[in-house]
Design an enzyme around this catalytic site. Structure first.
Site, PDB file in Angstrom:
ATOM      1  N   ASP A  35       0.833  -1.207   0.000  1.00  0.00           N
ATOM      2  CA  ASP A  35       0.000   0.000   0.000  1.00  0.00           C
ATOM      3  C   ASP A  35       0.866   1.256   0.000  1.00  0.00           C
ATOM      4  O   ASP A  35       1.981   1.244   0.527  1.00  0.00           O
ATOM      5  CB  ASP A  35      -0.905  -0.024   1.245  1.00  0.00           C
ATOM      6  N   HIS A  52       2.477   3.256  -9.015  1.00  0.00           N
ATOM      7  CA  HIS A  52       2.347   1.805  -9.212  1.00  0.00           C
ATOM      8  C   HIS A  52       3.573   1.266  -9.958  1.00  0.00           C
ATOM      9  O   HIS A  52       4.087   0.194  -9.626  1.00  0.00           O
ATOM     10  CB  HIS A  52       1.071   1.476  -9.981  1.00  0.00           C
ATOM     11  N   GLU A  82     -12.463  -4.483  -4.459  1.00  0.00           N
ATOM     12  CA  GLU A  82     -12.961  -3.100  -4.288  1.00  0.00           C
ATOM     13  C   GLU A  82     -12.194  -2.093  -5.148  1.00  0.00           C
ATOM     14  O   GLU A  82     -12.629  -0.950  -5.315  1.00  0.00           O
ATOM     15  CB  GLU A  82     -12.863  -2.669  -2.823  1.00  0.00           C
ATOM     16  N   ASN A  83     -11.037  -2.501  -5.681  1.00  0.00           N
ATOM     17  CA  ASN A  83     -10.211  -1.546  -6.435  1.00  0.00           C
ATOM     18  C   ASN A  83     -10.817  -1.148  -7.790  1.00  0.00           C
ATOM     19  O   ASN A  83     -10.355  -0.190  -8.414  1.00  0.00           O
ATOM     20  CB  ASN A  83      -8.781  -2.068  -6.620  1.00  0.00           C
ATOM     21  N   ARG A 212      -5.316  -1.907   8.637  1.00  0.00           N
ATOM     22  CA  ARG A 212      -6.499  -2.733   8.363  1.00  0.00           C
ATOM     23  C   ARG A 212      -6.183  -3.798   7.320  1.00  0.00           C
ATOM     24  O   ARG A 212      -5.203  -3.694   6.577  1.00  0.00           O
ATOM     25  CB  ARG A 212      -7.688  -1.875   7.927  1.00  0.00           C
TER      26      ARG A 212
HETATM   27  C1  IPE Z   1      -5.657  -2.775  -0.348  1.00  0.00           C
HETATM   28  O1  IPE Z   1      -5.273  -1.449  -0.459  1.00  0.00           O
HETATM   29  C2  IPE Z   1      -5.603  -3.461  -1.678  1.00  0.00           C
HETATM   30  C3  IPE Z   1      -4.277  -3.680  -2.251  1.00  0.00           C
HETATM   31  C4  IPE Z   1      -3.150  -3.399  -1.680  1.00  0.00           C
HETATM   32  C5  IPE Z   1      -4.273  -4.324  -3.535  1.00  0.00           C
HETATM   33  P1  IPE Z   1      -6.328  -0.259  -0.662  1.00  0.00           P
HETATM   34  O2  IPE Z   1      -5.519   0.976  -0.749  1.00  0.00           O
HETATM   35  O3  IPE Z   1      -7.220  -0.579  -1.793  1.00  0.00           O
HETATM   36  O4  IPE Z   1      -7.157  -0.335   0.682  1.00  0.00           O
HETATM   37  P2  IPE Z   1      -8.005   0.789   1.447  1.00  0.00           P
HETATM   38  O5  IPE Z   1      -8.944   1.380   0.471  1.00  0.00           O
HETATM   39  O6  IPE Z   1      -7.027   1.802   1.956  1.00  0.00           O
HETATM   40  O7  IPE Z   1      -8.669   0.056   2.581  1.00  0.00           O
HETATM   41  C1  IPE Z   2      -1.588   0.115  -3.362  1.00  0.00           C
HETATM   42  O1  IPE Z   2      -1.311   1.473  -3.406  1.00  0.00           O
HETATM   43  C2  IPE Z   2      -1.686  -0.494  -4.742  1.00  0.00           C
HETATM   44  C3  IPE Z   2      -3.027  -0.945  -5.124  1.00  0.00           C
HETATM   45  C4  IPE Z   2      -4.100  -0.934  -4.383  1.00  0.00           C
HETATM   46  C5  IPE Z   2      -3.165  -1.446  -6.490  1.00  0.00           C
HETATM   47  P1  IPE Z   2      -2.502   2.547  -3.433  1.00  0.00           P
HETATM   48  O2  IPE Z   2      -2.814   2.868  -4.850  1.00  0.00           O
HETATM   49  O3  IPE Z   2      -3.642   2.085  -2.605  1.00  0.00           O
HETATM   50  O4  IPE Z   2      -1.794   3.781  -2.730  1.00  0.00           O
HETATM   51  P2  IPE Z   2      -2.461   4.845  -1.766  1.00  0.00           P
HETATM   52  O5  IPE Z   2      -3.087   4.092  -0.633  1.00  0.00           O
HETATM   53  O6  IPE Z   2      -3.486   5.588  -2.564  1.00  0.00           O
HETATM   54  O7  IPE Z   2      -1.334   5.705  -1.310  1.00  0.00           O
HETATM   55 MG    MG Z   3      -4.126   2.342  -0.658  1.00  0.00          MG
END
Ligand code: IPE
Ligand code: IPE
Ligand code: MG
Length: 260
Positions: A35, A52, A82-83, A212
């Protein structure tokens, strides 16, 4: 351990005591919630996708380090159910990045005897992304090194729902075959999980300071040690993984008992 410690960690920062790492307590299975890519990019006034992309190098390093340490399974949370809520250009860019990265890395992973598999529902993914992971599995499935488990369009609830549906299906088949009253057991439920046959992770690392699970390995996380790293994923390196492992090894795992 597959390589000597001073080979894996040639340049240990002063805050780390490498001699504290117990070779006999390296986890069999490490799971990582990668994350912070978006925040990493934002800090640099870059597009989220650049974050990314920068995260790929950290994935490479984590795989190499875990494999050298003799870890048997490394699970990386790459895209959650959820992404899909993210802006379309980010989702499209991520899918493209997954496909290109897998195609570019598979030979080297194969040379290192890594087995590449996925968990999650790949059916809604673009064909190129699915094909890249299908081909990686076909090429590496007979390898005997570390298994890299890529969680793609993965959700713990989706997985548990799938497992429950499988349970019902098998119980009905059993009843139809005159096998007696259907019985739902822990083992039968586990057979419907995407991770069936893989030991539960001893440790789940989440980067970027978040605390979480975000729908990751809900069943399998029951007794995992949760380790939060403050580092944003693109900045994660072998030494941060080492800090996480040292933290894990300091924990007193009681499993509901009274401990040591
Ligand atoms: C969890 O991260 C999913 C991945 C790392 C692939 P998110 O960034 O999507 O989670 P939330 O929204 O902060 O809970
Ligand atoms: C995690 O990084 C990668 C994926 C969920 C694919 P994020 O894209 O969630 O990064 P933040 O949380 O917005 O910084
Ligand atoms: Mg994130």
């Amino acid at each position: 351990m597959n390589k000597p410690l001073d080979y894996i960690f040639p340049d240990v920062p002063a805050d780390i005591d490498l001699s504290a790492l117990r070779a006999d307590a390296i986890p069999q299975h490490i799971a990582i919630i990668m994350d912070g890519n978006g925040r990493w990019a934002k800090k640099r006034a870059l597009n989220r996708l650049r974050g990314h992309k920068a995260g790929i190098e950290a994935v490479r390093e984590a795989i190499r380090c875990a494999s050298d340490l003799g870890v048997r399974y490394l699970t990386i949370y790459s895209f959650s159910t959820e992404n899909w809520k993210r802006p379309e250009d980010e989702v499209v860019g991520l899918m493209d990045l997954f496909a290109k990265t897998m195609l570019a890395e598979v030979d080297e992973l194969h040379d290192e005897h890594v087995r590449v598999m996925t968990i999650g529902d790949l059916s809604p993914l673009p064909p190129e992304t699915r094909a890249a992971f299908d081909e990686a599995w076909e090429k590496t499935r007979r390898n005997d090194g570390m298994t890299l488990v890529v969680a793609l369009n993965y959700g713990g609830r989706q997985e548990l729902l799938h497992a429950a549906q499988e349970c019902v299906r098998r119980c009905m088949l059993r009843a139809e075959a005159g096998g007696g009253a259907p019985e739902v057991t822990e083992d039968l439920l586990e057979q419907g999980l995407f991770t069936y046959g893989i030991p539960d992770p001893e440790v789940i690392v989440r980067t970027s300071g978040e605390m979480r699970l975000s729908n990751f390995l809900l069943w399998q996380a029951a007794y995992a040690e949760f380790v939060s790293s403050p580092v944003l994923w693109p900045d994660f390196d072998r030494y941060e993984l080492l800090r996480c492992l040292l933290e894990y090894q300091r924990r007193d795992r009681r499993f509901g008992g009274v401990g040591a």
